[in-house]
Write a protein that holds these residues in place. Structure first.
Motif, short mmCIF file in Angstrom:
data_model
loop_
_atom_site.label_atom_id
_atom_site.label_comp_id
_atom_site.label_asym_id
_atom_site.label_seq_id
_atom_site.Cartn_x
_atom_site.Cartn_y
_atom_site.Cartn_z
N VAL A 1 0.85 -1.19 0.00
CA VAL A 1 0.00 0.00 0.00
C VAL A 1 0.89 1.24 0.00
CG1 VAL A 1 -1.72 1.30 1.32
CG2 VAL A 1 -1.86 -1.19 1.22
N THR A 2 0.48 2.27 -0.73
CA THR A 2 1.19 3.55 -0.67
C THR A 2 0.27 4.62 -0.11
OG1 THR A 2 0.59 4.45 -2.83
CG2 THR A 2 2.43 2.90 -2.77
N SER A 3 0.89 5.64 0.48
CA SER A 3 0.13 6.73 1.08
C SER A 3 1.02 7.95 1.19
CB SER A 3 -0.36 6.31 2.48
OG SER A 3 -0.96 7.39 3.15
N ASP A 4 0.41 9.09 1.49
CA ASP A 4 1.20 10.30 1.68
C ASP A 4 1.61 10.50 3.13
OD1 ASP A 4 -1.35 10.80 2.63
OD2 ASP A 4 -1.49 12.82 1.80
N LYS A 5 1.10 9.65 4.03
CA LYS A 5 1.41 9.79 5.47
C LYS A 5 1.57 8.42 6.11
CE LYS A 5 -1.37 14.04 6.15
NZ LYS A 5 -1.95 14.09 4.81
N LEU A 6 2.15 8.42 7.31
CA LEU A 6 2.19 7.22 8.13
C LEU A 6 0.78 6.75 8.45
CD1 LEU A 6 5.00 7.93 10.75
CD2 LEU A 6 4.78 5.83 9.43
N PRO A 7 0.59 5.45 8.72
CA PRO A 7 -0.75 4.98 9.06
C PRO A 7 -1.39 5.75 10.21
CG PRO A 7 0.67 3.11 8.64
CD PRO A 7 1.55 4.34 8.60
N ARG A 8 -0.61 6.03 11.27
CA ARG A 8 -1.19 6.69 12.43
C ARG A 8 -1.60 8.14 12.16
NH1 ARG A 8 4.43 6.69 14.61
NH2 ARG A 8 5.27 8.78 14.31
N ASP A 9 -1.06 8.71 11.06
CA ASP A 9 -1.34 10.11 10.74
C ASP A 9 -2.42 10.27 9.67
OD1 ASP A 9 0.63 10.91 12.53
OD2 ASP A 9 2.20 10.85 11.00
N LEU A 10 -3.04 9.16 9.27
CA LEU A 10 -4.06 9.23 8.22
C LEU A 10 -5.41 9.63 8.81
CD1 LEU A 10 -3.24 6.03 6.12
CD2 LEU A 10 -3.00 8.41 5.38
N PRO A 11 -5.89 10.82 8.52
CA PRO A 11 -7.19 11.23 9.05
C PRO A 11 -8.32 10.51 8.32
CG PRO A 11 -6.38 12.91 7.55
CD PRO A 11 -5.30 11.87 7.65
N GLY A 12 -9.38 10.20 9.06
CA GLY A 12 -10.55 9.60 8.43
C GLY A 12 -10.41 8.13 8.10
N ILE A 13 -9.32 7.49 8.52
CA ILE A 13 -9.13 6.05 8.32
C ILE A 13 -9.40 5.34 9.64
CG2 ILE A 13 -7.51 4.22 7.73
CD1 ILE A 13 -8.22 5.84 5.34
N GLU A 14 -10.21 4.28 9.60
CA GLU A 14 -10.57 3.57 10.83
C GLU A 14 -9.33 3.02 11.53
OE1 GLU A 14 -13.29 0.52 9.75
OE2 GLU A 14 -14.85 1.89 9.04
N GLU A 15 -9.41 2.99 12.86
CA GLU A 15 -8.29 2.52 13.66
C GLU A 15 -7.90 1.09 13.32
OE1 GLU A 15 -5.22 2.02 16.11
OE2 GLU A 15 -6.19 3.94 15.62
N ARG A 16 -8.87 0.22 13.07
CA ARG A 16 -8.56 -1.17 12.77
C ARG A 16 -7.77 -1.30 11.47
NH1 ARG A 16 -14.41 -3.84 10.99
NH2 ARG A 16 -15.01 -2.24 9.46
N LEU A 17 -7.99 -0.41 10.51
CA LEU A 17 -7.20 -0.43 9.29
C LEU A 17 -5.80 0.14 9.54
CD1 LEU A 17 -9.53 0.58 6.29
CD2 LEU A 17 -8.22 -1.53 6.58
N ARG A 18 -5.72 1.25 10.28
CA ARG A 18 -4.42 1.83 10.58
C ARG A 18 -3.55 0.82 11.32
NH1 ARG A 18 -7.28 6.58 12.30
NH2 ARG A 18 -6.59 6.20 14.44
N SER A 19 -4.17 0.07 12.23
CA SER A 19 -3.43 -0.95 12.97
C SER A 19 -2.89 -2.03 12.04
CB SER A 19 -4.34 -1.57 14.03
OG SER A 19 -3.72 -2.68 14.66
#
Length: 523
Positions: A321-339
């Motif tokens: 997966v790619t993103s512009d931020k770390l998982p913990r810094d992704l706003p609006g993404i559910e905690e279970r996905l960030r984990s």
């Protein structure tokens, strides 16, 4: 008689002291190591402690020799290269004596992973010497990667990707390889051979290579994050291409998070959810998703992706997966996905340094048949610092303009184009620009800010510049340390934290200073 009484008194005092010393000084191997970990936690940032020290185990002690065990060869190579002296200092602090350290990786990690509640997200083939060798040569830039401790509720990843030895290379492919790449959503030009490796991306490149060589086994999921135009998509596609080269029967699915959402909506509208789930959960060995931040706030898409992630992970399939931020810094993404994104390896890609930007331009010029002088490459690379896509695009436009006008590629033509694009180096927010603005405001020179003098007239502006550089650029702490005259990265970290705390506390003087400098910097 007096001397006997005195001797007894001294003996009693020594006995009491010994009892107190033994009671309060760590004596057992476990107590000593826990005390050393506490000391390491104080000496390092929480990010580095969780990434590299928290999971180290002390297996045994023989006199002053400590036998420590890390998770795998990857961590062993990195700790030996960067942190062995720091661990030794902490043990000396705790024991009060010199120590020797022997560091080993878990020799039976791969076989134990199936029985280990921690899970298999950090599995690595310890015989993969090329990858291990690359890891050992990584630059010491600790802001580049986050390898967090495994969540205890993370399930073990089965090794079910498939044995590549089962593939019969003599069987003719039903379709041309490049055609299969396109069907998988891959750009054939975005392979590892076309990717220019430098200090800013060396780590994430090696991680992607490891994943491509052992899909579903090494670093699952792999989470790549970084700014726009730095090569995240290129590396994502390179993983898929390399996996299909190793096993042409591999089923690779590549798409953006937006495309995933659109396919979901179409399937819901046409009542074809069974086909949608079969495509992503049953007919997929490697899932490559670009720009996962797009699904932020989209509850139905997140719900479906959550179940897709679980199905693939439990089946031992690879997820990148790619993103512009770390998982913990992704706003609006559910905690279970960030984990779940943090179960494997999180690696960031930084803006390329000068040498890498020049190499990127030269490689692109060679591929597209553009005559590029060394002086022009330096001009373009020094003007466009933070976006590889924009850097290559500028070269292509410059070559096209020269061809259409029937003119040779000249420095004057390049300067005119840069002026029209309004991306001249002087107008960019980068660390040298920040140092220049702060120095001019306080009547000192940039050399003073980069120097070692610690007078108040210089140290304060230096701290302001460090804070602004960390806030307004993508540079890591180690890289900023280099920009400020070879300072240790902890010096930059301390300056940023100090000013950030004052800003958070709404200190009027500090808020006024930073506002004034930002107005000068940003115009």
């Amino acid at each position: 008689m007096i001397s006997v009484a005195r001797a007894r008194y001294v003996a009693l005092v020594l006995l009491v002291f010994t009892v107190l010393f033994v009671s309060y000084w760590p004596s057992s191997m476990s107590e000593i190591w826990q005390a050393a970990l506490c000391d390491l936690k104080e000496k390092t940032s929480s990010h580095n402690y969780e990434s590299w020290f928290q999971n180290i185990k002390c297996r045994r002690r023989e006199g002053r020799q400590f036998f420590l065990e890390v998770r795998d060869e990857f961590q062993k190579a990195w700790v030996e290269e960067n942190y062995l002296d720091l661990i030794e200092d902490s043990l000396v602090t705790v024991t009060g004596a010199s120590v020797e350290i022997t560091l080993d990786a878990e020799s039976t990690y791969a076989s134990k992973a199936q029985h280990d509640d921690v899970g298999g997200a950090f599995q690595i083939d310890v015989e993969d010497e090329p990858v291990a060798a690359r890891m050992a040569r990584m630059p010491e830039e600790m802001g580049r990667v986050q390898m967090p401790a495994m969540s205890w509720d993370a399930p073990a990843a089965p090794e079910a990707f498939g044995d590549l030895a089962d593939f019969d290379a003599t069987q003719p492919a039903p379709k041309a390889f490049e055609e299969r790449l396109v069907e998988a959503g891959l750009n054939p030009r975005h392979d590892f051979e076309e990717f220019v490796v430098g200090g800013s991306n060396q780590f994430v490149h090696a991680a992607c290579s490891a994943v491509a060589e052992n899909p579903g086994k090494s670093y699952n999921p792999l989470f790549i994050f970084g700014g726009v135009g730095l090569g995240k998509t290129h590396l994502l596609h390179a993983v898929g291409i390399e996996a299909m080269k190793a096993n042409p029967q591999a089923r690779v699915v590549t798409m953006s998070a937006e495309e995933f959402m659109n396919e979901l909506i179409t399937s819901l509208r046409q009542k074809k959810m069974n086909a949608f789930r079969t495509q992503f959960r049953n007919n997929c060995d490697v899932l490559l998703i670009d720009d996962i931040q797009f699904i932020a706030g989209k509850d139905s898409t997140q719900e479906e992706f959550f179940h897709t992630f679980n199905a693939l992970y439990h089946s031992g399939k690879q997820i990148v997966v790619t993103s512009d931020k770390l998982p913990r810094d992704l706003p609006g993404i559910e905690e279970r996905l960030r984990s779940r994104f943090s179960w494997g390896l999180c690696a960031d890609i930084q803006p390329p340094e000068m040498e890498t930007r020049i190499a990127i331009l030269e490689k692109k010029a060679e591929a597209d048949g553009i005559e590029l002088s060394k002086e022009m490459a330096i001009l373009l690379a020094s003007s466009i610092r933070s976006n590889v896509r924009e850097l290559e695009g500028t070269l292509i436009r410059l070559g096209a303009q020269a061809s259409l006008l029937g003119q040779p590629m000249s420095m004057e033509l390049a300067r005119q184009m840069l002026d029209r694009m309004d991306i001249d180096q002087r107008n960019q927010v980068n660390t040298p620009r920040i140092i220049e603005v702060v120095a001019r405001e306080y009547g000192i020179s940039p050399v003073d800010i980069r120097g070692k003098r610690r007078t108040r007239a210089i140290s304060k502006p230096r701290q302001y510049a460090m804070y602004l550089a960390r806030k307004h650029t993508d540079d890591s702490y180690p890289r900023l340390g280099d920009e400020f005259g070879g300072k240790d990265h902890t010096t930059v970290l301390a300056a940023f934290k100090k000013i950030d705390e004052l800003i958070e506390a709404k200190d009027p003087e500090m808020c006024s200073i930073i506002d004034r400098l930002e107005n000068l910097l940003l115009g």
